[in-house]
Every structure is written in C-alpha cells, then in structure tokens.
Design a protein around this motif. Structure first.
Motif, PDB file in Angstrom:
ATOM      1  N   HIS A 135       0.836  -1.194   0.000  1.00  0.00           N
ATOM      2  CA  HIS A 135       0.000   0.000   0.000  1.00  0.00           C
ATOM      3  C   HIS A 135       0.874   1.248   0.000  1.00  0.00           C
ATOM      4  O   HIS A 135       1.835   1.350   0.742  1.00  0.00           O
ATOM      5  CB  HIS A 135      -0.915   0.017   1.236  1.00  0.00           C
ATOM      6  CG  HIS A 135      -1.734   1.283   1.341  1.00  0.00           C
ATOM      7  ND1 HIS A 135      -1.395   2.305   2.191  1.00  0.00           N
ATOM      8  CD2 HIS A 135      -2.856   1.683   0.691  1.00  0.00           C
ATOM      9  CE1 HIS A 135      -2.283   3.274   2.074  1.00  0.00           C
ATOM     10  NE2 HIS A 135      -3.175   2.932   1.161  1.00  0.00           N
TER      11      HIS A 135
ATOM     12  N   TRP B 130     -11.408  -0.309   4.018  1.00  0.00           N
ATOM     13  CA  TRP B 130     -10.181  -1.069   3.782  1.00  0.00           C
ATOM     14  C   TRP B 130     -10.462  -2.560   3.636  1.00  0.00           C
ATOM     15  O   TRP B 130      -9.992  -3.214   2.705  1.00  0.00           O
ATOM     16  CB  TRP B 130      -9.203  -0.827   4.927  1.00  0.00           C
ATOM     17  CG  TRP B 130      -7.893  -1.536   4.776  1.00  0.00           C
ATOM     18  CD1 TRP B 130      -7.620  -2.832   5.078  1.00  0.00           C
ATOM     19  CD2 TRP B 130      -6.667  -0.992   4.255  1.00  0.00           C
ATOM     20  NE1 TRP B 130      -6.302  -3.149   4.793  1.00  0.00           N
ATOM     21  CE2 TRP B 130      -5.700  -2.034   4.288  1.00  0.00           C
ATOM     22  CE3 TRP B 130      -6.296   0.272   3.784  1.00  0.00           C
ATOM     23  CZ2 TRP B 130      -4.391  -1.848   3.852  1.00  0.00           C
ATOM     24  CZ3 TRP B 130      -4.986   0.452   3.347  1.00  0.00           C
ATOM     25  CH2 TRP B 130      -4.065  -0.593   3.384  1.00  0.00           C
TER      26      TRP B 130
ATOM     27  N   TRP C 252      -1.720  -1.360  -4.220  1.00  0.00           N
ATOM     28  CA  TRP C 252      -2.812  -0.540  -3.687  1.00  0.00           C
ATOM     29  C   TRP C 252      -2.376   0.909  -3.491  1.00  0.00           C
ATOM     30  O   TRP C 252      -1.381   1.184  -2.810  1.00  0.00           O
ATOM     31  CB  TRP C 252      -3.287  -1.100  -2.349  1.00  0.00           C
ATOM     32  CG  TRP C 252      -3.947  -2.439  -2.404  1.00  0.00           C
ATOM     33  CD1 TRP C 252      -4.014  -3.295  -3.470  1.00  0.00           C
ATOM     34  CD2 TRP C 252      -4.637  -3.101  -1.343  1.00  0.00           C
ATOM     35  NE1 TRP C 252      -4.700  -4.443  -3.134  1.00  0.00           N
ATOM     36  CE2 TRP C 252      -5.096  -4.347  -1.829  1.00  0.00           C
ATOM     37  CE3 TRP C 252      -4.910  -2.769  -0.012  1.00  0.00           C
ATOM     38  CZ2 TRP C 252      -5.805  -5.253  -1.040  1.00  0.00           C
ATOM     39  CZ3 TRP C 252      -5.618  -3.661   0.779  1.00  0.00           C
ATOM     40  CH2 TRP C 252      -6.066  -4.884   0.272  1.00  0.00           C
TER      41      TRP C 252
ATOM     42  N   SER D 213      -6.505   5.848   1.813  1.00  0.00           N
ATOM     43  CA  SER D 213      -6.558   4.694   2.721  1.00  0.00           C
ATOM     44  C   SER D 213      -7.884   3.954   2.628  1.00  0.00           C
ATOM     45  O   SER D 213      -8.251   3.215   3.532  1.00  0.00           O
ATOM     46  CB  SER D 213      -6.302   5.157   4.159  1.00  0.00           C
ATOM     47  OG  SER D 213      -5.015   5.703   4.282  1.00  0.00           O
TER      48      SER D 213
ATOM     49  N   SER E 132     -14.438   3.587   7.079  1.00  0.00           N
ATOM     50  CA  SER E 132     -13.367   2.815   6.456  1.00  0.00           C
ATOM     51  C   SER E 132     -13.912   1.683   5.587  1.00  0.00           C
ATOM     52  O   SER E 132     -14.841   0.975   5.982  1.00  0.00           O
ATOM     53  CB  SER E 132     -12.455   2.209   7.538  1.00  0.00           C
ATOM     54  OG  SER E 132     -11.489   1.354   6.931  1.00  0.00           O
TER      55      SER E 132
END
Length: 331
Positions: free
Chosen positions: A157, A318, A180, A302, A316
């Motif tokens: 990432h 993720w 990512w 993120s 989030s």
C-alpha cells in the motif's frame, strides 16, 4: 508514496470501539527474524492455527511512516492504538499466515509517547533495502515455516506498493500481487501533477502554477545533487528517501508475470489517480493480460469513503477492498 502518509495511513482504535473499528490483536503475533549480511530483519506472523499447518501466505507491505507497527497509549481505563496494519485479522482465512515486517531499527510496538525513529532507520531508508528485507523473509518463510505454499499473496500500500512491484520481479514464489494506492510514474511527477490539478480546479492561476513548478523542479535538482543525505529534509522526508524511492513502479509492474490487482481511490489526495491510470494504459500497450485494475469512485488514499459535505465523517472500507482482493485471488 504520499505527501503525508504518516497521518493518512495511521488508523486509530480505542478499546471501547468509539470508532466502530476492530481490535488489531497485536499481542497475538509471533515474532521471528532473519540474520544476514550482519543485519537483522524482524518479521511478525499472525495465524489462527499453527503456522506450519498453513498453506498460504499473505504479506502486507505498509507505507512510509517511520514508526512502529503499533503505538500503544494507555491512560486511565482506556487504551489507544495507532496502527500501521489496518486489517481485521478475524477475516484472514484460516489457511493463511499473515506476515508484516518491521522497518530497519524500528520496533514492532511501543508505549513511548515520545518515540523518535533512530538514525539507523534513515541511513537505510530506500526501495532496494525494503525489497531485500521482504525477499529474505519470503525465502525463510517458504523454507522453514510455510513450506511449499499453494499461494503467496503480496499486498503493498502506498510506498509499499513500490516495494511490492519490485519484489514481484525478484521473488518467484509470489503467486499474486496487490498494488494498492500507488502511482505508475516516479513519485517526483506527482508534485507537478498536483500543481496542474490545482490550476485546473481554479485554486491557483497560471503564474502561481509556474512559480510552484519552478520551485518543485529546483527542489528536485537539490535532492538529486544530494541523493544520500539524511540531514536535508523535504516534506518531512530525507533527501535519501525521496531519491531512493524515485524509481517509476510501472517499469517493474510490466516485468511481472503473475496476476496483479491494482486498486486506487478516485478521491486520493496523496497519490493522484491520474498517475495510476497510466498502469492499465501501459499494460494494454505492451499486450500484457495479467492486470486487474479497479477504481473506487468514493474512496481516498486509505480507502475511507469521502463525504463531500461531511468532512469529519469517517467510514473505512479497507476490508471491503481486501475482500475484493481475496475474491479475485479465489474466483
């Protein structure tokens, strides 16, 4: 891979789940090391079962923060954890070992509120060093702990995506790569691109854009004239760091033969989406068919959802991106 990744990548968790997040289970990692060339590489594994019974590896390569993976603050009845590994470990498949690697000279965790990264971290900060670390860890893992794994997944990432791309050109045990929130071009280009974006959005005029571009170009010349300096800083990072992460990731991505899963948030203000768009273009131009490219219209760097009228709202996604990745690995 970002302007201020230290702040963007860090995810906070409270023991009373104020933010509705998951507990990072930092106490459940097992700790290992590789000693080679008079250097020690510390790595850490979470596994729901005995590590040697697993048949897969998920290796996560975090971004550029010069901090421990977990910074723990305990006050009164509350514990807060600043976390560089924003995974819900409950969702890691049982047959996989989940692996993270500490950066040079930086501990796995700390409770020191005034922690400062040591000089030996900055003296070794660079793309090739991080690639070497992860390559050596994978070598040991596949020889001693997870022998003959069926799948080896590497997810990088932000700055970690640069590492994953180059690692993918060296390590032949890797079966799938997640790239990512990374760009295709040299990181230097992003600064020029952001200036032109501000101009196109009407935030600055042409004269101001020219002045800012001239300033950036002058700064880049200064960095390249002092490529190994750890005392000179630009945007909170050493000249050494900028120089040693200036290699364009697209050059490595195009060399990779295993499947690559590239994801980017359209609302990313750290790595411009325009840079990432070059990746599918170049794969098409080179007639390579091992790329899956996915753009998330509402996510930031993120993979948090951006609420235009509620900038303080936090949501989030993720783990949604991770679930998409795992579905891609196991269609």
């Amino acid at each position: 891979m970002t302007l201020k990744l230290v702040y963007l990548l860090a995810v906070f968790f409270l023991s009373n789940n104020v933010f509705g997040q998951f507990y990072p289970k930092y106490e459940e990692y097992r700790h290992f090391y590789v000693f080679k060339k008079k250097d020690t590489i510390n790595y850490h594994i979470y596994s729901k079962n005995d590590i040697k019974t697993t048949d897969g590896i998920i290796m996560f390569i975090q971004g550029s923060a010069a901090e421990p993976l977990f910074k723990i603050t305990k006050k009164n009845k509350y514990t807060s954890i600043k976390n560089q590994v924003p995974f819900n470990l409950d969702k890691i498949p049982e047959n996989y070992a989940f692996v993270v690697v500490s950066k040079k000279c930086i501990p796995f965790s700390t409770e020191d509120e005034n922690y400062k990264s040591p000089a030996c971290f900055y003296a070794n900060e660079g793309l090739d060093y991080r690639v070497w670390q992860y390559n050596e860890v994978l070598k040991q893992l596949t020889k001693k702990l997870v022998k003959n794994p069926k799948k080896v997944l590497v997810i990088g990432h932000s700055e970690g995506s640069d590492v994953a791309a180059k690692l993918g050109t060296l390590n032949k045990t890797i079966t799938h790569i997640g790239f990512w929130a990374g760009g295709a071009n040299t990181q230097y280009y992003d600064f020029a691109l952001f200036i032109r974006k501000k101009l196109n959005e009407g935030k600055i005029d042409e004269q101001t854009a020219k002045q800012q571009l001239d300033s950036v170009f002058s700064q880049l010349k200064e960095i390249e004239a002092n490529p190994n300096s750890t005392s000179k800083l630009w945007i909170e990072s050493t000249y050494r760091r900028w120089h040693h992460f200036s290699e364009p990731p697209i050059e490595n991505l195009l060399k990779i033969k295993v499947p690559v899963f590239v994801v980017h948030g359209a609302k990313d203000t750290s790595v411009p989406v325009e840079s990432a768009l070059l990746i599918p273009v170049e794969f098409i131009r080179h007639k390579k068919n091992n790329l899956t490219f996915k753009l998330y219209p509402e996510y930031d760097h993120s993979f948090n959802k951006v609420f235009e009228n509620e900038p303080e709202k936090y949501e989030s996604h993720w783990m949604d991106v991770f679930e998409d990745f795992m579905e891609w690995v196991n269609p």
